[in-house]
Scaffold this motif. Structure first.
Motif, short mmCIF file in Angstrom:
data_model
loop_
_atom_site.label_atom_id
_atom_site.label_comp_id
_atom_site.label_asym_id
_atom_site.label_seq_id
_atom_site.Cartn_x
_atom_site.Cartn_y
_atom_site.Cartn_z
N UNK A 137 -21.70 -38.38 8.75
CA UNK A 137 -21.27 -37.42 7.74
C UNK A 137 -21.88 -37.83 6.39
N UNK A 138 -21.91 -36.92 5.42
CA UNK A 138 -22.40 -37.30 4.09
C UNK A 138 -21.64 -38.49 3.51
N UNK A 139 -20.33 -38.55 3.75
CA UNK A 139 -19.54 -39.67 3.25
C UNK A 139 -19.99 -40.99 3.89
N UNK A 140 -20.26 -40.95 5.18
CA UNK A 140 -20.73 -42.15 5.87
C UNK A 140 -22.12 -42.56 5.37
N UNK A 141 -22.97 -41.58 5.09
CA UNK A 141 -24.30 -41.87 4.58
C UNK A 141 -24.22 -42.56 3.21
N UNK A 142 -23.35 -42.05 2.36
CA UNK A 142 -23.18 -42.65 1.03
C UNK A 142 -22.62 -44.07 1.17
N UNK A 143 -21.63 -44.24 2.04
CA UNK A 143 -21.05 -45.57 2.25
C UNK A 143 -22.10 -46.56 2.76
N UNK A 144 -22.96 -46.10 3.66
CA UNK A 144 -24.04 -46.96 4.18
C UNK A 144 -24.99 -47.37 3.06
N UNK A 145 -25.39 -46.41 2.22
CA UNK A 145 -26.30 -46.71 1.12
C UNK A 145 -25.68 -47.71 0.15
N UNK A 146 -24.41 -47.50 -0.19
CA UNK A 146 -23.74 -48.41 -1.12
C UNK A 146 -23.54 -49.80 -0.53
N UNK A 147 -23.27 -49.87 0.77
CA UNK A 147 -23.16 -51.16 1.43
C UNK A 147 -24.51 -51.89 1.39
N UNK A 148 -25.59 -51.15 1.64
CA UNK A 148 -26.92 -51.76 1.59
C UNK A 148 -27.20 -52.32 0.20
N UNK A 149 -26.73 -51.63 -0.85
CA UNK A 149 -26.91 -52.14 -2.22
C UNK A 149 -26.26 -53.52 -2.37
N UNK A 150 -25.15 -53.71 -1.69
CA UNK A 150 -24.41 -54.98 -1.82
C UNK A 150 -24.99 -56.11 -0.98
N UNK A 151 -25.59 -55.76 0.17
CA UNK A 151 -26.01 -56.84 1.07
C UNK A 151 -27.53 -57.01 1.22
N UNK A 152 -28.31 -56.02 0.81
CA UNK A 152 -29.77 -56.13 0.93
C UNK A 152 -30.38 -56.37 -0.44
N UNK A 153 -31.02 -57.50 -0.64
CA UNK A 153 -31.62 -57.81 -1.96
C UNK A 153 -32.60 -56.73 -2.39
N UNK A 154 -32.40 -56.23 -3.60
CA UNK A 154 -33.32 -55.24 -4.17
C UNK A 154 -33.13 -53.82 -3.68
N UNK A 155 -32.16 -53.58 -2.81
CA UNK A 155 -31.93 -52.21 -2.33
C UNK A 155 -31.36 -51.38 -3.46
N UNK A 156 -31.88 -50.17 -3.64
CA UNK A 156 -31.42 -49.29 -4.72
C UNK A 156 -31.11 -47.92 -4.14
N UNK A 157 -29.84 -47.67 -3.89
CA UNK A 157 -29.44 -46.41 -3.26
C UNK A 157 -29.64 -45.21 -4.17
N UNK A 158 -29.76 -45.43 -5.47
CA UNK A 158 -29.92 -44.29 -6.38
C UNK A 158 -31.20 -43.51 -6.05
N UNK A 159 -32.15 -44.14 -5.41
CA UNK A 159 -33.38 -43.45 -5.00
C UNK A 159 -33.10 -42.45 -3.89
N UNK A 160 -32.02 -42.65 -3.14
CA UNK A 160 -31.77 -41.83 -1.95
C UNK A 160 -30.53 -40.95 -2.03
N UNK A 161 -29.61 -41.26 -2.94
CA UNK A 161 -28.39 -40.46 -3.03
C UNK A 161 -28.74 -39.00 -3.28
N UNK A 162 -28.11 -38.12 -2.55
CA UNK A 162 -28.36 -36.70 -2.71
C UNK A 162 -29.43 -36.17 -1.76
#
Length: 109
Positions: free
Chosen positions: A80-105
């Motif tokens: 779901x969109x909510x799950x996709x956002x949660x995945x992106x935000x989790x990646x921001x916390x655990x993957x060095x240099x990950x920037x979810x702002x590039x993909x949100x939306x």
């Protein structure tokens, strides 16, 4: 090579996931990885190799997840969109240099 453990192992389906980070780019590392991969397959273990790009880029991540679900004998369901956002935000916390702002939306998976 006396013994080794895959990064993730699912014993029920005899499936291994191996992460190939930047340090696996050297020729000797690639040869070592290929030997491990071949040995696991010889032992009847299916292996999914995962690269940094597959973790960081949503379209490649989706492809990797679909392949993993297939190897595990599971049905892939689009998040779901909510799950996709949660995945992106989790990646921001655990993957060095990950920037979810590039993909949100722009949910690609």
């Amino acid at each position: 090579m006396h013994s080794f453990k895959p990064d993730f192992y699912f014993s029920k389906t005899r499936t291994a996931v191996e992460y190939y980070g930047n340090d696996h780019d050297a020729i000797t590392a690639k040869e070592y990885d290929a030997t491990r991969h071949a040995l696991m397959e010889y032992l009847g273990i299916r292996v999914l190799g995962v690269t940094k790009a597959q973790l960081y880029q949503p379209d490649k991540y989706m492809g990797m997840l679909k392949e993993l679900y297939k190897l595990l004998g599971r049905t892939y369901r689009r998040p779901t969109p909510e799950q996709q956002i949660a995945t992106l935000l989790l990646k921001d916390r655990i993957l060095p240099g990950h920037d979810s702002s590039r993909y949100l939306g722009t949910f690609l998976y």
